[in-house]
Structure formats: C-alpha cells, structure tokens
Design an enzyme around this catalytic site. Structure first.
Site, PDB file in Angstrom:
ATOM      1  N   ASP A   1      -6.147  -4.472   0.813  1.00  0.00           N
ATOM      2  CA  ASP A   1      -7.093  -4.534   1.937  1.00  0.00           C
ATOM      3  C   ASP A   1      -7.787  -5.892   2.012  1.00  0.00           C
ATOM      4  OD1 ASP A   1      -6.840  -1.741   2.679  1.00  0.00           O
ATOM      5  OD2 ASP A   1      -8.099  -1.223   0.971  1.00  0.00           O
TER       6      ASP A   1
ATOM      7  N   ILE B   1      -0.781  -1.590   7.797  1.00  0.00           N
ATOM      8  CA  ILE B   1      -1.795  -1.332   8.837  1.00  0.00           C
ATOM      9  C   ILE B   1      -3.122  -1.152   8.119  1.00  0.00           C
ATOM     10  CG2 ILE B   1      -2.611   0.142  10.717  1.00  0.00           C
ATOM     11  CD1 ILE B   1       0.209   1.078  11.217  1.00  0.00           C
ATOM     12  N   ASP B   2      -3.963  -2.164   8.167  1.00  0.00           N
ATOM     13  CA  ASP B   2      -5.300  -1.990   7.624  1.00  0.00           C
ATOM     14  C   ASP B   2      -6.176  -1.498   8.772  1.00  0.00           C
ATOM     15  OD1 ASP B   2      -7.165  -2.116   5.448  1.00  0.00           O
ATOM     16  OD2 ASP B   2      -8.159  -3.680   6.608  1.00  0.00           O
TER      17      ASP B   2
ATOM     18  N   GLU C   1       0.821  -1.211   0.000  1.00  0.00           N
ATOM     19  CA  GLU C   1       0.000   0.000   0.000  1.00  0.00           C
ATOM     20  C   GLU C   1       0.856   1.262   0.000  1.00  0.00           C
ATOM     21  OE1 GLU C   1      -2.693   0.549   3.351  1.00  0.00           O
ATOM     22  OE2 GLU C   1      -3.601   2.265   2.356  1.00  0.00           O
TER      23      GLU C   1
ATOM     24  N   THR D   1      -6.005   2.263   9.297  1.00  0.00           N
ATOM     25  CA  THR D   1      -5.123   3.357   9.762  1.00  0.00           C
ATOM     26  C   THR D   1      -5.918   4.410  10.539  1.00  0.00           C
ATOM     27  OG1 THR D   1      -3.626   2.942   7.926  1.00  0.00           O
ATOM     28  CG2 THR D   1      -3.406   5.067   9.017  1.00  0.00           C
TER      29      THR D   1
ATOM     30  N   ASP E   1      -0.674  -4.920   3.178  1.00  0.00           N
ATOM     31  CA  ASP E   1      -1.180  -3.707   3.838  1.00  0.00           C
ATOM     32  C   ASP E   1      -0.563  -3.710   5.241  1.00  0.00           C
ATOM     33  OD1 ASP E   1      -2.477  -1.620   5.014  1.00  0.00           O
ATOM     34  OD2 ASP E   1      -4.458  -2.134   4.223  1.00  0.00           O
TER      35      ASP E   1
HETATM   36  C1  IPD Z   1      -8.946   1.187   4.670  1.00  0.00           C
HETATM   37  C2  IPD Z   1      -9.738   0.284   5.582  1.00  0.00           C
HETATM   38  C3  IPD Z   1     -11.190   0.699   5.616  1.00  0.00           C
HETATM   39  C4  IPD Z   1     -11.803   0.747   4.227  1.00  0.00           C
HETATM   40  C5  IPD Z   1     -10.990   1.643   3.309  1.00  0.00           C
HETATM   41  C6  IPD Z   1      -9.542   1.185   3.287  1.00  0.00           C
HETATM   42  P1  IPD Z   1      -6.317   1.442   5.253  1.00  0.00           P
HETATM   43  O1  IPD Z   1      -7.617   0.711   4.569  1.00  0.00           O
HETATM   44  O2  IPD Z   1      -9.660  -1.041   5.158  1.00  0.00           O
HETATM   45  O3  IPD Z   1     -11.939  -0.226   6.359  1.00  0.00           O
HETATM   46  O4  IPD Z   1     -13.092   1.245   4.310  1.00  0.00           O
HETATM   47  O5  IPD Z   1     -11.540   1.558   2.004  1.00  0.00           O
HETATM   48  O6  IPD Z   1      -8.814   2.071   2.455  1.00  0.00           O
HETATM   49  O7  IPD Z   1      -6.162   2.750   4.530  1.00  0.00           O
HETATM   50  O8  IPD Z   1      -6.619   1.633   6.679  1.00  0.00           O
HETATM   51  O9  IPD Z   1      -5.214   0.511   4.952  1.00  0.00           O
END
Ligand code: IPD
Length: 296
Positions: free
Chosen positions: A219, A91-92, A69, A94, A89
């Site tokens: 993700d 940190i999913d 990412e 963030t 990813d």
């Molecule tokens: C996000 C999370 C969130 C989702 C967003 C993603 P990130 O990823 O997974 O739940 O709704 O579309 O972008 O940016 O925290 O790696």
C-alpha cells in the site's frame, strides 16, 4: 540509480495498460470476496490486474522477484530479499473500486538491496501518474512535486484511514488517535480510501501529513519514496526510522510535524508483514489472510 530508469518507464507503461482493465470494470457490478475482515475486500479484477502486471514484468525481467498483495493473499511467502523486487498493489482502494468511489490506484515499488529505487502510484480515475526515482525528485505526470514544508501541526491538514482492521482494540485506537489529533488541534482530517493516494497528497502539498497503522508494504512502499523525493519526511508511527514491513507509517511535510504526530498517535498490535503471526518462521511458507500456512 539511473540503471533502473528503463524498469521504471516499463512499470509506468504497464500501469497505464492495466488501468484500462480497472476503468472498464469500475463501471460494472462486481463479485466481492472478503479477506481478513468485512472491510478487506478482493474482486476478480484485483487478481486479474496483479497477474497481468506480474506476467508482463516476468517476461521482460525473468530474474526479478515479486511481492504482490493478491499473490500473498493466495498463500505466497512475503519476503523482501536483496534481489530486485517489484512490490505491487493492483488496486489500492478496493473498497472504493467496489463502490465506484473515484479514487483507486495501482501502486508499484521497486526495491534492490531492500532499498526502494522507484515508486509509481497511478490514480486511474483521475489519470494522475505519480512517480519518483531515488535521488531524482518526485513528479505527477510531468510536474515536479513539493511537500508543503509546513512546520506547525496546528496549521496542518492531516490524512488518515480507519483501515481494514475492525477488532475492538484497532477501532478504539484509530478513533482515539483521530480525537487526540483534533484536540491538538490540527486544522482538519481527511480520508480518501487508498493509502497510496492519501500519502502522495503529502507530496503534492495538498495535505501536510498522513499516518496509518495496519496497512501493508504494497500500500505504501511506492508513495513513501514519492513523499521523500518531494522533500517530505517518512517515519514509523513511534517516531523511529520508516520500515515498510512494520505496518505503521507517518508521512509529513516536515520533521516537526512528523514528530508531533508520533507523540499523539498510538499503534494497536499487528504482526509485521514479514513475520509469521504464529511465530512459525522456519516452517511458514506463506501468510494468507493474516494466518500462516500451518493454520494454527
Ligand atoms: C487498503 C487501502 C486503505 C487502507 C487499508 C488498505 P487495498 O488497501 O489502502 O486505504 O486503509 O489499510 O488495506 O486493500 O484497497 O489494497
């Protein structure tokens, strides 16, 4: 295939190591930077953890490729080839991490010939290691996972997210989707704040379905395999075959529930992960913050 078991075990070991960095930073105040929208955040910890993971994997498997990412946000080209590729990813969730909302995950998928061989989702604060290897079942730590098998949408608990896209079309599409599902009716709607954890909840049987539009391959690539290996179904939101690059997904306990959700939800337009949003595919060397390197 069994030949990738060693890579998967290594992936789980380095996810546990990297989680120590996340958990230490979790308690502290963070410097937050914005990416594509006010809800698309990045911190120094996201970048540090991704570098840690990639450098450990590269040292052990020098021929392997990466889709990360934060590397893509920094301008690296997002390209899934036939080569063994780690999709990361760091940190999913963030936004959760920044607020100390206790659901953040490291998501690692591994694809060969464009097929996911294993998926790892480590929910760090909960200390739950979700994992699956193609054809070998899905697990949380050592416990085997099974989707609920629910066939009836009106008895379903559904997870979704509004996501990071905040233009008028995206917002009205996402809120209308929620309203239309509630009117079906479904029994409830939930959002945990991390696509990876949202989706593995379907594999645990704790939720009957999850859908999302606008997230990225890093993700959901790992959790898609975990859901499939738990006996669940993963589709595109239009009801066709799942494509991790399409930025649209439904994960469900059964095909009838997945298809019913596909009848109700609509997608807003968003460029595929592997397509330049400006149609510059031959000249585009990378997409950063949704813009191609040519900046037009
Ligand atoms: C996000 C999370 C969130 C989702 C967003 C993603 P990130 O990823 O997974 O739940 O709704 O579309 O972008 O940016 O925290 O790696």
């Amino acid at each position: 295939m069994a030949e990738w078991t060693e890579c998967m075990n290594f992936g789980m070991a380095i996810a546990r190591e990297a989680s120590e960095v996340i958990l230490e930073a979790f308690k502290a105040k963070k410097d937050v930077m914005l990416k594509s929208s006010p809800a698309d955040l990045v911190t120094e910890t996201d970048q540090r953890v991704e570098k840690m993971l990639i450098s450990s994997i590269r040292a052990r498997y020098p021929a392997h490729k990466f889709i990360g990412e934060e590397s893509v946000a920094a301008g690296e080209k997002l390209e899934l080839t036939e080569a063994p590729t780690w999709i990361i990813d760091p940190i999913d969730g963030t936004v959760n991490f920044v607020h100390r909302f206790p659901f953040v995950a490291i998501s690692i998928a591994f694809a060969v010939n464009k097929q996911t061989e294993f998926g790892i989702v480590y929910s760090c604060v909960e200390d739950k290691m979700y994992w699956a290897q193609r054809g070998r079942g899905a697990f949380m730590n050592d416990v085997s996972l099974h989707a609920s098998g629910q066939q009836d949408i009106t008895k379903s608990l559904v997870v979704t997210e509004i996501g990071a896209e905040r233009d008028d079309v995206a917002l009205s599409t996402m809120t209308t989707n929620i309203m239309n599902l509630l009117k079906v009716p479904i029994q409830g709607i939930r959002a945990v704040g991390t696509a990876a954890v949202d989706m593995v909840l379907v594999a645990t049987g704790g939720a009957d379905a999850y859908y999302h539009i606008g997230m990225h391959c890093w993700d959901i690539a790992a959790s898609a395999l975990i859901v499939q290996e738990s006996g669940g179904v993963v589709l595109d939101t239009d009801g066709t075959e799942f494509d991790m690059m399409s930025r649209k997904v439904i994960a469900a306990s059964s095909m009838p529930v997945a298809k019913r959700i596909a009848q109700v939800v609509r997608a807003f337009p968003c460029a595929r992960d592997d397509e330049c949003p400006n149609g510059m595919d031959n000249d585009c060397h990378g997409i950063s913050n949704g813009q191609c390197c040519q900046g037009i």
